[in-house]
Design an enzyme around this catalytic site. Sequence first.
Site, PDB file in Angstrom:
ATOM      1  N   ASN A 257      25.504   9.117  -6.600  1.00 59.33           N
ATOM      2  CA  ASN A 257      24.144   9.150  -6.073  1.00 59.33           C
ATOM      3  C   ASN A 257      24.066   9.996  -4.797  1.00 59.33           C
ATOM      4  O   ASN A 257      24.893   9.856  -3.895  1.00 59.33           O
ATOM      5  CB  ASN A 257      23.683   7.712  -5.774  1.00 59.33           C
ATOM      6  CG  ASN A 257      22.213   7.649  -5.410  1.00 59.33           C
ATOM      7  OD1 ASN A 257      21.422   8.435  -5.913  1.00 59.33           O
ATOM      8  ND2 ASN A 257      21.849   6.728  -4.543  1.00 59.33           N
ATOM      9  N   TRP A 258      23.063  10.829  -4.717  1.00 55.57           N
ATOM     10  CA  TRP A 258      22.921  11.738  -3.576  1.00 55.57           C
ATOM     11  C   TRP A 258      22.686  11.003  -2.260  1.00 55.57           C
ATOM     12  O   TRP A 258      23.067  11.493  -1.184  1.00 55.57           O
ATOM     13  CB  TRP A 258      21.751  12.705  -3.815  1.00 55.57           C
ATOM     14  CG  TRP A 258      20.417  12.013  -3.946  1.00 55.57           C
ATOM     15  CD1 TRP A 258      19.835  11.573  -5.095  1.00 55.57           C
ATOM     16  CD2 TRP A 258      19.524  11.675  -2.891  1.00 55.57           C
ATOM     17  NE1 TRP A 258      18.625  10.970  -4.824  1.00 55.57           N
ATOM     18  CE2 TRP A 258      18.411  11.024  -3.466  1.00 55.57           C
ATOM     19  CE3 TRP A 258      19.536  11.855  -1.508  1.00 55.57           C
ATOM     20  CZ2 TRP A 258      17.342  10.554  -2.722  1.00 55.57           C
ATOM     21  CZ3 TRP A 258      18.469  11.382  -0.745  1.00 55.57           C
ATOM     22  CH2 TRP A 258      17.386  10.741  -1.358  1.00 55.57           C
TER      23      TRP A 258
ATOM     24  N   HIS B 117       8.484   6.357  -4.004  1.00 61.32           N
ATOM     25  CA  HIS B 117       8.811   6.571  -5.419  1.00 61.32           C
ATOM     26  C   HIS B 117       7.549   6.677  -6.275  1.00 61.32           C
ATOM     27  O   HIS B 117       7.520   6.245  -7.417  1.00 61.32           O
ATOM     28  CB  HIS B 117       9.730   5.473  -5.950  1.00 61.32           C
ATOM     29  CG  HIS B 117      11.096   5.508  -5.343  1.00 61.32           C
ATOM     30  ND1 HIS B 117      12.044   4.541  -5.576  1.00 61.32           N
ATOM     31  CD2 HIS B 117      11.687   6.404  -4.500  1.00 61.32           C
ATOM     32  CE1 HIS B 117      13.149   4.836  -4.901  1.00 61.32           C
ATOM     33  NE2 HIS B 117      12.949   5.965  -4.252  1.00 61.32           N
TER      34      HIS B 117
ATOM     35  N   TYR C  75      11.318   0.908   2.296  1.00 64.67           N
ATOM     36  CA  TYR C  75      11.302   2.304   2.707  1.00 64.67           C
ATOM     37  C   TYR C  75      10.445   2.513   3.952  1.00 64.67           C
ATOM     38  O   TYR C  75      10.761   3.379   4.783  1.00 64.67           O
ATOM     39  CB  TYR C  75      10.829   3.193   1.559  1.00 64.67           C
ATOM     40  CG  TYR C  75      11.874   3.350   0.481  1.00 64.67           C
ATOM     41  CD1 TYR C  75      12.927   4.232   0.643  1.00 64.67           C
ATOM     42  CD2 TYR C  75      11.832   2.593  -0.678  1.00 64.67           C
ATOM     43  CE1 TYR C  75      13.902   4.370  -0.338  1.00 64.67           C
ATOM     44  CE2 TYR C  75      12.803   2.713  -1.658  1.00 64.67           C
ATOM     45  CZ  TYR C  75      13.836   3.601  -1.481  1.00 64.67           C
ATOM     46  OH  TYR C  75      14.807   3.724  -2.446  1.00 64.67           O
TER      47      TYR C  75
ATOM     48  N   ARG D  74      12.244  -3.386  -5.106  1.00 60.09           N
ATOM     49  CA  ARG D  74      13.427  -3.870  -5.821  1.00 60.09           C
ATOM     50  C   ARG D  74      14.426  -4.564  -4.898  1.00 60.09           C
ATOM     51  O   ARG D  74      15.345  -5.244  -5.384  1.00 60.09           O
ATOM     52  CB  ARG D  74      14.118  -2.727  -6.558  1.00 60.09           C
ATOM     53  CG  ARG D  74      14.892  -1.760  -5.686  1.00 60.09           C
ATOM     54  CD  ARG D  74      15.476  -0.622  -6.510  1.00 60.09           C
ATOM     55  NE  ARG D  74      16.403   0.222  -5.768  1.00 60.09           N
ATOM     56  CZ  ARG D  74      16.052   1.218  -4.971  1.00 60.09           C
ATOM     57  NH1 ARG D  74      14.752   1.500  -4.809  1.00 60.09           N
ATOM     58  NH2 ARG D  74      16.971   1.936  -4.333  1.00 60.09           N
TER      59      ARG D  74
ATOM     60  N   ARG E 184      18.463  -8.004  -3.442  1.00 55.19           N
ATOM     61  CA  ARG E 184      19.626  -7.768  -2.581  1.00 55.19           C
ATOM     62  C   ARG E 184      19.812  -8.959  -1.647  1.00 55.19           C
ATOM     63  O   ARG E 184      18.906  -9.277  -0.868  1.00 55.19           O
ATOM     64  CB  ARG E 184      19.447  -6.488  -1.775  1.00 55.19           C
ATOM     65  CG  ARG E 184      19.329  -5.241  -2.620  1.00 55.19           C
ATOM     66  CD  ARG E 184      19.106  -3.999  -1.767  1.00 55.19           C
ATOM     67  NE  ARG E 184      18.985  -2.802  -2.578  1.00 55.19           N
ATOM     68  CZ  ARG E 184      18.754  -1.584  -2.081  1.00 55.19           C
ATOM     69  NH1 ARG E 184      18.624  -1.412  -0.766  1.00 55.19           N
ATOM     70  NH2 ARG E 184      18.656  -0.545  -2.898  1.00 55.19           N
TER      71      ARG E 184
ATOM     72  N   ASN F 180      18.970   1.574 -10.728  1.00 52.58           N
ATOM     73  CA  ASN F 180      20.346   1.345 -10.267  1.00 52.58           C
ATOM     74  C   ASN F 180      20.823  -0.072 -10.581  1.00 52.58           C
ATOM     75  O   ASN F 180      21.611  -0.656  -9.837  1.00 52.58           O
ATOM     76  CB  ASN F 180      20.467   1.614  -8.758  1.00 52.58           C
ATOM     77  CG  ASN F 180      20.053   3.022  -8.378  1.00 52.58           C
ATOM     78  OD1 ASN F 180      20.250   3.955  -9.150  1.00 52.58           O
ATOM     79  ND2 ASN F 180      19.478   3.174  -7.204  1.00 52.58           N
TER      80      ASN F 180
ATOM     81  N   ASP G 201     -12.139 -19.481   4.895  1.00 50.66           N
ATOM     82  CA  ASP G 201     -11.482 -19.824   6.157  1.00 50.66           C
ATOM     83  C   ASP G 201     -10.265 -20.719   5.968  1.00 50.66           C
ATOM     84  O   ASP G 201      -9.206 -20.473   6.539  1.00 50.66           O
ATOM     85  CB  ASP G 201     -12.462 -20.504   7.108  1.00 50.66           C
ATOM     86  CG  ASP G 201     -13.358 -19.505   7.830  1.00 50.66           C
ATOM     87  OD1 ASP G 201     -12.914 -18.359   8.029  1.00 50.66           O
ATOM     88  OD2 ASP G 201     -14.487 -19.864   8.186  1.00 50.66           O
TER      89      ASP G 201
END
Length: 767
Positions: free
Chosen positions: A148-149, A246, A255, A306, A310, A421, A516
């Site tokens: 992966n970059w 994305h 992000y 996503r 994690r 991923n 309220d």
Amino acid sequence: MNPLTRRGLLLSGAAAAIVGSLPTRAHAADDFALMRQQWRAQLVAEGYDPADPAIAPVLTRIADTAQSWWNSMNKAANRTYLWSDAQLSQHQSFAISRSFDRLRAMALAYATPGSRLAGNATLLTDLIGGFEWMVANFYKETGSIVGNWYEWQISGPTWFNDAIVLVYDRLSAAQIAKYTRAVAHYTPAPFGTAANRALSSYVVVGWGVLAGNATAVGSGVNGLGPVFPYVTSGDGFYRDGSFIQHGAHPYTGTYGTLLLEAIAPLACTVANTTWQVNTATVMAWYRDSFDPVMWRGALMDTVAGRTIARFDETERVHYQRVLKAGLALAPSAPAADRAWLRSVLKEWLLCDPESDPTPTDTVPSLLAARALVADGSVARRGELVVSKVFPRMDRIVHRRPTWALAVSMYSARIANFESINGENLRGWTTAEGAAYLYVNGSRQYVDGYWPTVNPIRLPGTTVDVRSRAQGEGAGAKSPNRWAGGASLGGRYTAGGMNVAVQGGTLGLQKSWMCFDDFVVALGTGIKATGGHRIETVVENRRLSAAANETVLVNGSVVVPASGDTATIAKVRWLHLAGTGGYVFPAPVTLGLIRQVRTRRWADITTHQSWALTTPITHTYLTAWLDHGINPNGQAYAYVMLPTATPAQTEAFAASQGASVLANTSNAQVVRAGGVTCANLWQPGTASIVTANQGVSAVISTGEGLATVALADPKHATTTMTATIALTATSVVSADAGLQVTSLNPLTINANLTGAAGSTKSVQVRTA
């Protein structure tokens, strides 16, 4: 093809391919010394007492972390990797990110005064040896990307840059040149959009500062140019507070946070130089995008994408990251925003009743937080009370002093969930109208909620009970455009979603009418032909460790045995201790189950970084309405009363504190007090609202005034005429695009061109 060549980023030498309109004047050496000093000051501090009870644990953790990586580091002369779980042949790009992350941890311990490893010569030797080995073997300046970059171009070099600056004075000029050539090879210039653009800009500024390369620093700072302007499509921040990454995913909490984590240290590094960054726009992001979703130690998972799968990136972690970035930015924030930001940061530091959210990954963050809390000239802002629609990312947040509700939707514009991923493999219903309720504290969605909750029975959803494949339907958009709503004065919201459940035949219209002290949830037109049972999940609450919360139905205690389902007829109200009440305007048959669920993070992700196999056990109390198999036009209605006592819940049920005036496929309307919330799904009349287009509307009357808020959740209407059955005497104010054409009855012509689902309001005096 080499991935760097494909991206147009491959360099033959350090910075050789950087082009653009950049500063060309010579910069004095002390410009770079100042930037290195300001950068380093964000990582290490001086002049504190290492024995201070608040600081000592941070120093211990920094040293313990470094010691563990130092101990496990492969130091053999003929080594082929630095750590056994970071081998390029086996772990590909993660060999880069993991290795540099651990080297950074070792550098931090070496450079942090008071750490037991501070100044350790042997550690320094092994650390620099690690640098040398990486650039000679894995991270070569002539190398190619494997895997992966992201780890090669952003996360890995970010940590490498940090590690270099921490021990800069212990490195030779030749070593620094060698290391920065390697970073420049993989990230020669900023690239990407939104968060990735900011992160890559920070990498470029970093290696430019270390190399004393003014052109690179200018390139990195100028690379932020596309990040700051508000966008109207694609990735980035929108004026309504939405943030997309994305292409179609709400991502403020991941992000968006990463973007702040790039801009804050970048801005602090280049402060007081030619390249100083104006952070006024960042302050607007804090106000409009982050503040509404920051709740007492949690940045709401409704905008975390996503990363809910994690284990180490929970709501609380994202919260701390936004807080840390704000603490770093506050001293240099524009004067017009500084006082506001400091008061908000102080509120965020003090508002969590369950734990201290102070960032403690570095000593400077801890010291900045402590100084702000102790500063008597800065007042806490107080709890944010707001009702807000984010039309460009299909989210609603309704916040009261002691509770908050977030609603996640998707549409023809926004995708349902992201699963790439091997992550977030069971996010199927997370945006099917899922309602995330925060009561007092923020512990509900951390500590293993996402692996253990039943992913088919998320609160607020109406679902077809069927098996789904891992990751099934990820990235799908709805055939329907309606998702969003209208908010009046940041206090009331009429929200709605035209649901077409991905992968099935189920469709319906859902509304959330936010007042309220309560929210009315409505569903109508429930139809399905797939042969599956259809349920509406009223609640699916993770219970305490003792799992002894009292459950009351119509005032009687109900305690379903673990795993047993109780089906109770003629339910008028339900109360769950510690959460609040649920009232059913018409008696219903309610399903209840108390269920102990044991699952693993590996059940929802196969990504090697997060696929933990350790069992996690939590107990859940689930309540639902059963619509049967293949329903044809069914409906539901219930009222959520967060934090209400049993007595308050019973009283609300007896008084019918909210009136459901319509719940059909044509319209859903609720009135409470002087406020009417309405969703007209098509042209027509419902209660006091008539419109020639589908519309969300909120109307408030009282004290001789009426305010009307209108929105087009489809983002498709250019003009609309709405008539409200009341008599006005004059116009007090009207947003741009609204014109009152009649006072009796009140008639409004709305030009919604470019409104993109945002709310427009008019206020009139009434007779």
